[in-house]
Design a protein around this motif. Structure first.
Motif, mmCIF file in Angstrom:
data_model
loop_
_atom_site.group_PDB
_atom_site.id
_atom_site.type_symbol
_atom_site.label_atom_id
_atom_site.label_comp_id
_atom_site.label_asym_id
_atom_site.label_seq_id
_atom_site.Cartn_x
_atom_site.Cartn_y
_atom_site.Cartn_z
ATOM 1 N N ALA A 39 26.738 9.061 -16.527
ATOM 2 C CA ALA A 39 25.191 8.545 -15.882
ATOM 3 C C ALA A 39 23.954 9.417 -16.037
ATOM 4 O O ALA A 39 24.120 10.497 -15.924
ATOM 5 C CB ALA A 39 25.304 8.344 -14.301
ATOM 6 N N THR A 42 11.828 0.379 -16.506
ATOM 7 C CA THR A 42 12.577 0.020 -14.970
ATOM 8 C C THR A 42 11.292 1.647 -14.405
ATOM 9 O O THR A 42 10.959 2.636 -14.758
ATOM 10 C CB THR A 42 14.153 0.791 -15.017
ATOM 11 O OG1 THR A 42 14.465 2.190 -15.746
ATOM 12 C CG2 THR A 42 14.635 -0.539 -15.572
ATOM 13 N N HIS A 50 19.931 10.707 -15.389
ATOM 14 C CA HIS A 50 19.509 11.549 -13.924
ATOM 15 C C HIS A 50 18.057 11.446 -14.445
ATOM 16 O O HIS A 50 17.727 11.639 -15.270
ATOM 17 C CB HIS A 50 19.855 12.300 -14.221
ATOM 18 C CG HIS A 50 21.248 12.282 -12.864
ATOM 19 N ND1 HIS A 50 22.585 12.584 -13.482
ATOM 20 C CD2 HIS A 50 21.965 11.761 -11.659
ATOM 21 C CE1 HIS A 50 24.013 11.484 -12.646
ATOM 22 N NE2 HIS A 50 23.685 11.843 -12.067
ATOM 23 N N CYS A 51 17.183 10.830 -13.435
ATOM 24 C CA CYS A 51 15.985 11.157 -12.982
ATOM 25 C C CYS A 51 15.976 12.643 -14.094
ATOM 26 O O CYS A 51 16.045 13.498 -12.892
ATOM 27 C CB CYS A 51 15.136 10.863 -12.179
ATOM 28 S SG CYS A 51 13.787 10.741 -11.995
ATOM 29 N N TRP A 59 13.673 1.285 -21.587
ATOM 30 C CA TRP A 59 15.496 1.168 -22.349
ATOM 31 C C TRP A 59 15.165 0.517 -23.595
ATOM 32 O O TRP A 59 14.108 -0.030 -23.812
ATOM 33 C CB TRP A 59 15.727 0.220 -21.208
ATOM 34 C CG TRP A 59 16.305 1.403 -19.922
ATOM 35 C CD1 TRP A 59 15.003 1.520 -18.679
ATOM 36 C CD2 TRP A 59 17.244 1.868 -19.505
ATOM 37 N NE1 TRP A 59 15.012 1.916 -18.151
ATOM 38 C CE2 TRP A 59 16.974 2.689 -18.245
ATOM 39 C CE3 TRP A 59 19.082 1.979 -19.923
ATOM 40 C CZ2 TRP A 59 17.616 3.244 -17.643
ATOM 41 C CZ3 TRP A 59 19.281 2.824 -19.162
ATOM 42 C CH2 TRP A 59 18.659 3.192 -17.733
ATOM 43 N N CYS A 84 12.582 5.125 -11.007
ATOM 44 C CA CYS A 84 13.088 5.748 -10.127
ATOM 45 C C CYS A 84 11.984 5.412 -8.513
ATOM 46 O O CYS A 84 11.273 4.755 -8.743
ATOM 47 C CB CYS A 84 12.994 7.024 -10.310
ATOM 48 S SG CYS A 84 13.557 8.071 -9.765
ATOM 49 N N ALA A 96 18.773 -4.921 -15.377
ATOM 50 C CA ALA A 96 19.603 -5.910 -15.919
ATOM 51 C C ALA A 96 19.082 -6.556 -16.791
ATOM 52 O O ALA A 96 17.765 -6.735 -17.301
ATOM 53 C CB ALA A 96 19.207 -6.897 -14.543
ATOM 54 N N ARG A 98 17.988 11.298 -9.399
ATOM 55 C CA ARG A 98 18.611 10.748 -8.710
ATOM 56 C C ARG A 98 19.192 10.047 -9.830
ATOM 57 O O ARG A 98 18.384 9.815 -11.166
ATOM 58 C CB ARG A 98 17.926 9.376 -8.171
ATOM 59 C CG ARG A 98 17.713 9.703 -6.456
ATOM 60 C CD ARG A 98 16.652 8.846 -5.702
ATOM 61 N NE ARG A 98 15.318 9.565 -5.693
ATOM 62 C CZ ARG A 98 14.822 8.945 -5.234
ATOM 63 N NH1 ARG A 98 15.072 8.361 -4.061
ATOM 64 N NH2 ARG A 98 12.709 9.010 -5.465
ATOM 65 N N PRO A 99 20.884 9.528 -9.684
ATOM 66 C CA PRO A 99 20.984 7.992 -10.864
ATOM 67 C C PRO A 99 20.274 7.602 -11.264
ATOM 68 O O PRO A 99 19.387 6.721 -10.319
ATOM 69 C CB PRO A 99 22.444 8.110 -10.001
ATOM 70 C CG PRO A 99 21.720 8.427 -8.955
ATOM 71 C CD PRO A 99 20.940 9.427 -8.466
ATOM 72 N N ILE A 100 19.626 7.194 -12.883
ATOM 73 C CA ILE A 100 19.338 6.146 -12.855
ATOM 74 C C ILE A 100 20.200 4.547 -13.075
ATOM 75 O O ILE A 100 21.227 4.665 -13.247
ATOM 76 C CB ILE A 100 18.497 6.552 -14.076
ATOM 77 C CG1 ILE A 100 18.008 7.315 -14.293
ATOM 78 C CG2 ILE A 100 17.395 5.669 -15.642
ATOM 79 C CD1 ILE A 100 17.024 8.306 -15.363
ATOM 80 N N THR A 101 19.847 3.478 -13.055
ATOM 81 C CA THR A 101 19.901 2.591 -12.966
ATOM 82 C C THR A 101 19.580 1.410 -14.110
ATOM 83 O O THR A 101 18.197 1.255 -14.342
ATOM 84 C CB THR A 101 19.635 1.300 -11.679
ATOM 85 O OG1 THR A 101 20.711 2.538 -10.729
ATOM 86 C CG2 THR A 101 20.560 0.255 -11.775
ATOM 87 N N PRO A 102 20.303 1.086 -14.880
ATOM 88 C CA PRO A 102 19.782 0.122 -16.330
ATOM 89 C C PRO A 102 19.040 -1.362 -16.067
ATOM 90 O O PRO A 102 19.298 -1.218 -14.789
ATOM 91 C CB PRO A 102 20.934 0.370 -17.068
ATOM 92 C CG PRO A 102 21.942 0.630 -16.654
ATOM 93 C CD PRO A 102 22.110 1.607 -15.209
#
Ligand SMILES: [Zn+2]
Length: 61
Positions: free
Chosen positions: A7, A37, A9-10, A47, A39, A21, A15-19
């Motif tokens: 995963a 995206t 992280h920022c 991305w 954070c 959608a 904090r974990p970065i969410t890809p």
């Protein structure tokens, strides 16, 4: 593919970065689709989804 990439992280708040959608808005470039995206801390992430060729192309016959 079943690769489980670690995963991301920022780099600002860790904090974990969410890809984004797959349906998220983006814009196409020569290398693929670029999406953005943000954070929870406000740090933006960029991305790149590489271009995929879903059908074979006849090059020579
Ligand atoms: Zn952050």
């Amino acid at each position: 593919m079943t690769t489980s990439a670690p995963a991301e992280h920022c780099h600002r708040c860790d904090r974990p970065i969410t890809p984004p959608a797959a349906t998220a808005a983006g814009h196409a470039t020569s290398e693929g689709v670029v999406r953005y995206t943000r954070c929870g801390c406000g740090n933006p992430q960029i991305w790149l989804t590489p271009v995929e060729f879903d059908a074979a192309r006849l090059l020579h016959r």
